[in-house]
Motif scaffolding. Sequence first.
Motif, PDB file in Angstrom:
ATOM      1  N   SER A 194       0.852  -1.185   0.000  1.00  0.00           N
ATOM      2  CA  SER A 194       0.000   0.000   0.000  1.00  0.00           C
ATOM      3  C   SER A 194       0.887   1.234   0.000  1.00  0.00           C
ATOM      4  O   SER A 194       1.867   1.303   0.752  1.00  0.00           O
ATOM      5  CB  SER A 194      -0.913   0.023   1.234  1.00  0.00           C
ATOM      6  N   ALA A 195       0.560   2.186  -0.871  1.00  0.00           N
ATOM      7  CA  ALA A 195       1.295   3.454  -0.919  1.00  0.00           C
ATOM      8  C   ALA A 195       0.734   4.367   0.159  1.00  0.00           C
ATOM      9  O   ALA A 195      -0.458   4.698   0.153  1.00  0.00           O
ATOM     10  CB  ALA A 195       1.159   4.098  -2.290  1.00  0.00           C
ATOM     11  N   VAL A 196       1.595   4.764   1.085  1.00  0.00           N
ATOM     12  CA  VAL A 196       1.181   5.590   2.218  1.00  0.00           C
ATOM     13  C   VAL A 196       2.103   6.795   2.304  1.00  0.00           C
ATOM     14  O   VAL A 196       3.311   6.642   2.512  1.00  0.00           O
ATOM     15  CB  VAL A 196       1.225   4.790   3.545  1.00  0.00           C
ATOM     16  N   GLY A 197       1.557   7.985   2.122  1.00  0.00           N
ATOM     17  CA  GLY A 197       2.350   9.202   2.273  1.00  0.00           C
ATOM     18  C   GLY A 197       3.205   9.525   1.066  1.00  0.00           C
ATOM     19  O   GLY A 197       4.138  10.316   1.169  1.00  0.00           O
ATOM     20  N   GLY A 220      -2.296   6.017  -1.427  1.00  0.00           N
ATOM     21  CA  GLY A 220      -3.585   5.403  -1.163  1.00  0.00           C
ATOM     22  C   GLY A 220      -3.872   4.164  -1.996  1.00  0.00           C
ATOM     23  O   GLY A 220      -4.803   3.420  -1.694  1.00  0.00           O
ATOM     24  N   ASP A 221      -3.076   3.911  -3.063  1.00  0.00           N
ATOM     25  CA  ASP A 221      -3.290   2.727  -3.897  1.00  0.00           C
ATOM     26  C   ASP A 221      -2.731   1.480  -3.208  1.00  0.00           C
ATOM     27  O   ASP A 221      -1.780   1.549  -2.409  1.00  0.00           O
ATOM     28  CB  ASP A 221      -2.606   2.887  -5.254  1.00  0.00           C
ATOM     29  N   SER A 222      -3.301   0.302  -3.528  1.00  0.00           N
ATOM     30  CA  SER A 222      -2.836  -0.969  -2.968  1.00  0.00           C
ATOM     31  C   SER A 222      -2.860  -2.044  -4.044  1.00  0.00           C
ATOM     32  O   SER A 222      -3.625  -1.966  -5.006  1.00  0.00           O
ATOM     33  CB  SER A 222      -3.728  -1.404  -1.791  1.00  0.00           C
ATOM     34  N   GLN A 223      -2.018  -3.058  -3.861  1.00  0.00           N
ATOM     35  CA  GLN A 223      -1.993  -4.229  -4.734  1.00  0.00           C
ATOM     36  C   GLN A 223      -1.712  -5.459  -3.876  1.00  0.00           C
ATOM     37  O   GLN A 223      -0.938  -5.403  -2.911  1.00  0.00           O
ATOM     38  CB  GLN A 223      -0.904  -4.103  -5.816  1.00  0.00           C
TER      39      GLN A 223
END
Length: 272
Positions: A194-197, A220-223
């Motif tokens: 997850s992309a955070v910050g 905010g994207d996730s895989q």
Amino acid sequence: MSIGNSPSPDDPSVGRALAQARVAAGLSVDEVSSTTRVRVPILQAIERDDFSRCGGDVYARGHIRNIARVVGVDPEPLVARYAAEHAPQNEVAPAPPRYETERITSEPRRPNWTAAMVAAIVAVVGFVGFTVVGGGGSGGKAGSEADATTTATATGHPATTSSPQSNNAPTASPTDTGSVIAAAPPGKVTVKVSAVGGASWILATDHNGKQLFQSSLRDGDSQTWTDDKKIKLVVGNAGAVQLFVNGKDLGPAGGKGQVVRLTYTPGDPTQG
């Protein structure tokens, strides 16, 4: 031995004189050839006064000297007679044959896709790093909030932010990791990023090297990926990526702007 213009039994020609001396010495043509390293066909031609196979006047004189020494006669009178009968004055010795060096042509080089992919990864990571560093100066408040979120995630403690209504009443923003990823299926490996910050570039492959994902994740994207044996990751701007492996929250993949390579298998890490 006297030198004359026409051979006779008492005054043999150069070739006949060499042949008679060889027989008198009890030597065969093969033995003379082995000692002088003059090939048998050339020796036989010289004994018939045929010097055309010697390759020129200089080589003929050298052959006469070598053969004469082996069969036990003085070579100089024979060389002088050969010069008088066969070699014109001031003859230029032929240059040894020149052989063209074989040209070796290399096969066309095949494209190095591995090097191209690595170069592309470096370019993307550099761009993402530049964007992250450059974006920090656009707004002090936004940069502070991003830093606070990253720091809280790295340490495992909830971050506190000030409410616009009250600067003295900090409120906690806990990270809910219990429902982020379901437990990994038995005997498989499950990885979620997850992309955070911030943004990050991700490359994910399975145990066969098959590409599962290759792109950028925005904030905010996730895989999520699952494989029977292994999942390998290359993560750019690792500080902006939250890792969940086999149901366990591992926190950030690395530091800000850092590029990391990670490999996970079933049960590694154990489910938590």
